[in-house]
Design a protein around this motif. Sequence first.
Motif, short mmCIF file in Angstrom:
data_model
loop_
_atom_site.label_atom_id
_atom_site.label_comp_id
_atom_site.label_asym_id
_atom_site.label_seq_id
_atom_site.Cartn_x
_atom_site.Cartn_y
_atom_site.Cartn_z
N LEU A 17 -55.37 11.64 19.02
CA LEU A 17 -56.17 12.85 18.85
C LEU A 17 -55.57 13.67 17.71
O LEU A 17 -54.40 14.01 17.73
N TYR A 18 -56.40 13.94 16.72
CA TYR A 18 -55.92 14.68 15.56
C TYR A 18 -56.72 15.96 15.36
O TYR A 18 -57.84 16.11 15.85
N ARG A 19 -56.13 16.88 14.65
CA ARG A 19 -56.82 18.11 14.26
C ARG A 19 -56.29 18.55 12.90
O ARG A 19 -55.19 18.18 12.49
N TRP A 20 -57.09 19.33 12.21
CA TRP A 20 -56.64 19.93 10.95
C TRP A 20 -55.72 21.10 11.26
O TRP A 20 -55.95 21.86 12.21
N ALA A 27 -64.51 24.07 7.82
CA ALA A 27 -64.76 25.08 8.86
C ALA A 27 -65.37 24.45 10.10
O ALA A 27 -65.12 24.87 11.23
N SER A 28 -66.17 23.40 9.91
CA SER A 28 -66.82 22.76 11.05
C SER A 28 -65.83 22.07 11.97
O SER A 28 -66.14 21.75 13.11
N GLU A 29 -64.62 21.81 11.47
CA GLU A 29 -63.61 21.13 12.27
C GLU A 29 -62.70 22.11 13.02
O GLU A 29 -61.82 21.71 13.74
N GLU A 95 -52.46 17.42 12.33
CA GLU A 95 -51.51 17.36 13.42
C GLU A 95 -52.05 16.41 14.48
O GLU A 95 -53.26 16.29 14.66
N LEU A 96 -51.13 15.76 15.19
CA LEU A 96 -51.48 14.77 16.21
C LEU A 96 -50.99 15.24 17.57
O LEU A 96 -49.95 15.90 17.67
N CYS A 97 -51.73 14.90 18.60
CA CYS A 97 -51.39 15.34 19.96
C CYS A 97 -50.59 14.27 20.69
O CYS A 97 -51.01 13.10 20.77
N ILE A 98 -49.45 14.67 21.23
CA ILE A 98 -48.59 13.78 22.01
C ILE A 98 -48.33 14.43 23.36
O ILE A 98 -48.12 15.63 23.44
#
Length: 412
Positions: A17-20, A27-29, A95-98
Amino acid sequence: MGTSKMRHIVEAAGGILYRWKAGCGPASETIDFTDHRSPDDSGTPLGGSASANPANHTDGTDAAPSSTGKTSPNDAVSGGKGGISPDGNVLDRIELCIVHRPKYDDWSWPKGKLDPNESARHAAVREIGEETGLPVALGPYLGDVSYPMSEEGSKHRHTKDLSSDTKHVQFWMVSAISPIDNLKRTKAFGPVHRADVGEIDEMVWLTPMEARKKLTHSTDKDMLALFVDRVQEGALEALPFLIVRHGKAEARKLWKGTDANRPITPRGAAAAYALNYELACFNPVRLTTSPWIRCMETLQTFSWQTGRPMVTLDALTEDAYARDPAAAWDCLLSEIEYMLARREPTAICMHRPVIGGMFEHLRELCASPTLGKRLIAKTPYMPTGTAMALFVIPGPDGPKIIDIQKVHPLVY
């Protein structure tokens, strides 16, 4: 004579799972990831957005640079040539979720076992939702790994010794969807219940380089390398374009009405209903279809469950395609371009001969000839009541397909 014990395979699924980072993505993310619960003893909110310092779970080794001169995935993660650098590389901006599992005291990607009568893709979305508290949708496929169940919590997993009970895990790239999108798809996808604190007690967001140091298991680091490989393909911009073949229809010879009004059979309806669970994993927000009844019936329940209207495309009927194949392709290509411009994952329901004609054009958009071969060149192209998820990115020469996933419903 003694009997040997049968090897048992436990199927599981999960994802990266990633996020900006704030201010780094479109902006949409930008989605509020905060879970407003009390912080745990470490001071990191469970589901919170604060990054943590890398833990000491690292083997201290990184792969050497590729002899071809190209950046290897591990180079990119570890800050080697062409990797994470101050020049604005995209890996610096995500960034990645752990998650932390107290039972094993390990840091790993969110994942979990398949429920009875559940596909791996559905399990991946459900488990990640349960373990992170975030509603997510699938992106490009990453790969799978198998290891002995006895090594579930081990730092180094012996993936080649699979003589005993084995765990097989499939992984996808995964991104969060908005609360509104999640609310709309809930009836189609089904319930997601938050994991107990005894199962997951902490989650952190880390850069890929930090994540490599934080991850406990060698197999998870291998999956990170595949993720970076996908990112370098442009996968962070990829959107799913879901081609759906309508459910099994009444036989032409037996049907008394017009071909346009020929409906799906009860078995076809069962497959169409079961397909909803799978389509929901990709969160299509635009539903398009041939106006003929068998195509509309295939998407009708998903449309009702999600509250999203169906847009009919006259150029994609069998008769219209037979008269003007070029117009049908122009229609499909315009839908792909519209999806990329509006950032709206799309499902489109069509007929067998139309799909065959569209595949001829879509192969030319594939990133490689090998990928293009997944779009079968002979009839029936794909079974009734199934879908193909094409992950498309924008490019200087137009849309490009970087991943293709077969999507088959489980009818039971």
